[in-house]
Write an enzyme that holds these catalytic residues in place. Structure first.
Site, PDB file in Angstrom:
ATOM      1  N   TRP A 183       0.397 -11.087  -1.719  1.00  0.00           N
ATOM      2  CA  TRP A 183       0.359 -10.613  -3.323  1.00  0.00           C
ATOM      3  C   TRP A 183       1.505 -11.815  -3.763  1.00  0.00           C
ATOM      4  CZ3 TRP A 183       3.827  -9.154  -7.164  1.00  0.00           C
ATOM      5  CH2 TRP A 183       3.277  -8.306  -8.303  1.00  0.00           C
TER       6      TRP A 183
ATOM      7  N   CYS B 207       3.191  -7.285   0.249  1.00  0.00           N
ATOM      8  CA  CYS B 207       2.188  -7.740   1.034  1.00  0.00           C
ATOM      9  C   CYS B 207       2.061  -7.090   2.420  1.00  0.00           C
ATOM     10  CB  CYS B 207       2.512  -8.990   1.361  1.00  0.00           C
ATOM     11  SG  CYS B 207       3.122 -10.274   0.006  1.00  0.00           S
TER      12      CYS B 207
ATOM     13  N   GLU C  51       3.021  10.039 -17.086  1.00  0.00           N
ATOM     14  CA  GLU C  51       2.410  10.254 -16.079  1.00  0.00           C
ATOM     15  C   GLU C  51       1.000   9.920 -16.188  1.00  0.00           C
ATOM     16  OE1 GLU C  51       1.246   9.470 -11.966  1.00  0.00           O
ATOM     17  OE2 GLU C  51       2.964   9.113 -13.069  1.00  0.00           O
TER      18      GLU C  51
ATOM     19  N   LYS D  84      -1.126   6.371 -15.140  1.00  0.00           N
ATOM     20  CA  LYS D  84      -2.204   6.631 -14.229  1.00  0.00           C
ATOM     21  C   LYS D  84      -3.609   5.806 -15.092  1.00  0.00           C
ATOM     22  CE  LYS D  84      -1.129   8.100 -10.902  1.00  0.00           C
ATOM     23  NZ  LYS D  84       0.009   7.340 -10.945  1.00  0.00           N
TER      24      LYS D  84
ATOM     25  N   GLY E 251       8.438 -10.240   1.117  1.00  0.00           N
ATOM     26  CA  GLY E 251       9.809 -10.588   0.479  1.00  0.00           C
ATOM     27  C   GLY E 251      10.091 -11.802  -0.314  1.00  0.00           C
TER      28      GLY E 251
END
Length: 596
Positions: A74, A2, A469, A473, A101
C-alpha cells in the site's frame, strides 16, 4: 497496512504458498504485489495492480526456491508502479527485502549509499535495506550478521523479511509493525497476519518489538537484535480457516454483517449473569475516571462508551488517538482504554504507550488475541467477534459496543436495577439484530437515493456515534459524500448544504427528550425539501415526517443504537453495490493502519 508472507520448507510448492498467502492478505489493502524465491540465485516477480496481475506475470515463468517471501504493498513512498512494488533488491540481485512500515531516516541512508556507488531503481524507503545488507556482505559479514547490521541502521517502524541467494532461511524482524510466525511439521511460515498461513497451521508465535527471527524448514530461532536468545510462546489459533471464506455471500462485508448475531453471542457468552444482575470480566472494575483513545470506527465506539461511563457516574472522555499522543491531558489515576479492532493501530498504540510512560493503567479493547496492544496493556477486553476480512468494519463495531457496555456495567456493581435492564437487552440483542437482517428494507432505500448529491446522518445521545459511523461506512465503500454529526449542529451551518438532493438519515429511538429534539431537526430539513429516512423503533412519531422508515425492534436505548447501526451498514452496502464499487477492498484504504 501492507501484507507480508514468507515460508521455508514448502519445496516445489513455495510459489503457490506465497501466492495463496498474498490472496489471504488482500483484505489489508494494497496496490501492488510481488514475490522472491531463493535458491543459488534469486527469482523475483512483482507487478502493480491487483494480485491477478502478478499471477499472470509468473504464469509463463519458472520460479524456483526452497524459501521465499511475498508482499502486497500500500503506497507510502512513491506511486504504485512495478518498480516501487516489493520485493526490493540490491545491486547484485542476491538480496531481496519486503517491508511494512516507514523508515524515517531512509533519505539520509539513501544519500550515503548512493555516494558509495549503489544504484536505486525505486522511490521507496524500503530499497535502502537490501543495499545496506549488500554493503555489510561486501565487508565480510555472513548473511545473518549482514541483515542485523542493516537493521541497526534503521529508524522508524518496520516488519522486515529478507532472503539471500544461497541461504535456505528467511531473516525477519519487527519494530512497531506486526509479524507472526507459523509453526508446522517440516515447514515454518511468517506473515503480517495469521490468515496468510492459517490453512497450513494453527500454531503461532507472535514476535515482539525488537525481536529477530531466523526461519528455516526445520524450525525457527528468535533472538533480540543483539543476538541474545529470547523465550517465546507457541499459541494455538482457535478459529477455522473456513471462517475467512465468503460462505456463498457476494462480499465479505455482507457476510460479516449477517454474522453479527453470532459475533454478539460470542462477545456476551459467559460474561453476564442475568439472574444476579452481574457482569464478570477479567478486568479490574475499580475505575475513577476513563480516557478512551481510538481512531476511525473504533473512535465512534469510544464516543459511545464514554457516554455509558458518564451515565454510570464515572467521568469519561474519548480522544482521537493521533491527537491524544501530541497533547496528553492530565492522567492522574485514570484508566486509559485503547479501542482497536486489530490491536495494531499505530496511532492508538502510540497514545497508549505515552499514557503508560506517564504511569497510567491501560486496557486494550480488541478483537485479536496476541496483538501488540493486548500484549502491551495491563489488561485486555476481547470483543470475540471472530476474524473480519472486509476492510470496512461491521461485526467488530457491533461487538465493540457490546463489550464496552459490559465494561461500563462492571463498574456499577451487581444487583443494580439499571444493570438488570441492560443485561436483559443485551441478552435479546443477537435476536434483535437477526430481526433487523430478516426484515430490512435497506436495499429499497439505497436504490431510491443512490444518485443523491450527498448524504447526512444525524442523531443525539447514544445515536450520535451511530450517525458518525453510518456516514463513515457510506464514504468508505461507496465513495459518496456523507457527513455525520450531532443533530443539534444542523442549524449551526450544515443546513446551508441541505437540498432536495441530500437525503437525511435521522436515528431516532425511544420517546425521550433526545428523540423529541431530533424530530425538531427532522422538521427543519423537511421544510427545506430534503428527503428524510428515519431509523426508528417506532416509540416516537418521527415516522410521520419521514419519506422512508428503517425499523428496529424496541429495546433499551443503549442496545437500540446497535440495531440502528445495522440498518445503516446495510444502506451503505447496498448503495455501494448499486454503484458497482469494490466493497471489500475500497480504494486507498487498509484494514489495519500500522503506520502513523
Amino acid at each position: 497496512m501492507c501484507g507480508i508472507i514468507g515460508c521455508a520448507g514448502r519445496g516445489d510448492a513455495t510459489l503457490d504458498t506465497l501466492l495463496t498467502g498474498l490472496g489471504n492478505l488482500e483484505y489489508r489493502g494494497y496496490d501492488s504485489a510481488g514475490v522472491a524465491l531463493a535458491n543459488e540465485s534469486l527469482d523475483v516477480a512483482k507487478k502493480s495492480g491487483e494480485l491477478d496481475a502478478l499471477r499472470e506475470a509468473v504464469a509463463d515463468r519458472t520460479l524456483h526456491g526452497s524459501v521465499g517471501v511475498g508482499h502486497t504493498r500500500w503506497s507510502t513512498h512513491g506511486p504504485p508502479t512495478d518498480a516501487n512494488a516489493h520485493p526490493h533488491q540490491d545491486c547484485t540481485g542476491d538480496v531481496a527485502v519486503v517491508h511494512n512500515g516507514i523508515i524515517e531516516n531512509y533519505q539520509q541512508l539513501r544519500d550515503e549509499l548512493a555516494a558509495d556507488g549503489h544504484e536505486f531503481r525505486s522511490d521507496t524507503d524500503t530499497e535502502v535495506v537490501p543495499h545496506l545488507v549488500e554493503a555489510a556482505l561486501a565487508d565480510g559479514a555472513d548473511p545473518e550478521a549482514a541483515v542485523r547490521q542493516a537493521l541497526a541502521r534503521l529508524e522508524g517502524s518496520y516488519a522486515v523479511a529478507v532472503v539471500v541467494a544461497g541461504v535456505d532461511a528467511v531473516f525477519a524482524a519487527r519494530q512497531d509493525s506486526p509479524l507472526v510466525l507459523g509453526v508446522a511439521d517440516g515447514a515454518t511460515y511468517l506473515a503480517s497476519d495469521v490468515p496468510a498461513f492459517r490453512e497450513y497451521t494453527d500454531r503461532v508465535v507472535y514476535l515482539e518489538d525488537g525481536e529477530f527471527a531466523r526461519v528455516e524448514a526445520g524450525g525457527f530461532e528468535v533472538t533480540d537484535f543483539e543476538g541474545n536468545a529470547r523465550e517465546v510462546t507457541v499459541d494455538t489459533v482457535d478459529w477455522d480457516p473456513e471462517d475467512t471464506g465468503k460462505s456463498g455471500y457476494d462480499h465479505f462485508m455482507l457476510k460479516e454483517i449477517h454474522e453479527q448475531p453470532r459475533a454478539l453471542r460470542q462477545c456476551l457468552q459467559g460474561r453476564v449473569d442475568e439472574l444476579g444482575a452481574d457482569v464478570s470480566l477479567e478486568v479490574d472494575p475499580d475505575v475513577d475516571r476513563v480516557q478512551f483513545v481510538a481512531c476511525g470506527t473504533s473512535y465512534h465506539a469510544a464516543l459511545y462508551a464514554a457516554r455509558l461511563f458518564r451515565s454510570a457516574g464515572v467521568p469519561a472522555q474519548a480522544f482521537l488517538a493521533h491527537e491524544y499522543a501530541l497533547d496528553v491531558p492530565p492522567i492522574e489515576d485514570d484508566l486509559v482504554v485503547g479501542v482497536s479492532q486489530s490491536g495494531e493501530t499505530a496511532d492508538t498504540l502510540a497514545a497508549l504507550r505515552e499514557a503508560r510512560r506517564r504511569g497510567a493503567r491501560t486496557l486494550a479493547c480488541t478483537n485479536v488475541v496476541g496483538s501488540t496492544m493486548a500484549r502491551e496493556c495491563d489488561e485486555t477486553l476481547y470483543i470475540r467477534s471472530g476474524p473480519e476480512i472486509g476492510v470496512a468494519a461491521s461485526k467488530t463495531f457491533s461487538a465493540q459496543l457490546a463489550a464496552l457496555n459490559l465494561l461500563a456495567l462492571s463498574t456499577v456493581g451487581p444487583g443494580d436495577e439499571q444493570m438488570r435492564e441492560v443485561i436483559a437487552a443485551l441478552r435479546d440483542l443477537p435476536g434483535d439484530v437477526q430481526a433487523v437482517l430478516d426484515d430490512t428494507n435497506a436495499a429499497e432505500v439505497a436504490r431510491e437515493y443512490v444518485d443523491s448529491d450527498g448524504f447526512f446522518f444525524i442523531g443525539r445521545g447514544a445515536n450520535f456515534p451511530v450517525a458518525l459511523e453510518g456516514a463513515l461506512k457510506l464514504k468508505e465503500i461507496s465513495y459518496a459524500h456523507a457527513e455525520g454529526f450531532a443533530a443539534g449542529e444542523l442549524k449551526h451551518g450544515t443546513l446551508a448544504l441541505v437540498t432536495e438532493d441530500t437525503p437525511v438519515f435521522a436515528v431516532v429511538t425511544g420517546d425521550g427528550e433526545a428523540a423529541r429534539k431530533t424530530i425538531g431537526n427532522v422538521k427543519e430539513v423537511e421544510a427545506r425539501d430534503a428527503p428524510v429516512v428515519a431509523v426508528t423503533d417506532g416509540e416516537s412519531d418521527v415516522g410521520r415526517y419521514a419519506d422512508h422508515v428503517l425499523e428496529v425492534p424496541a429495546t433499551n436505548q443503549r442496545t437500540a443504537a446497535v440495531l440502528a447501526n445495522v440498518q445503516l451498514q446495510l444502506v451503505a452496502y447496498h448503495v455501494a453495490n448499486e454503484l458497482g464499487r469494490p466493497i471489500d477492498k475500497p480504494r486507498n484504504l487498509a484494514k489495519s493502519v500500522t503506520v502513523e
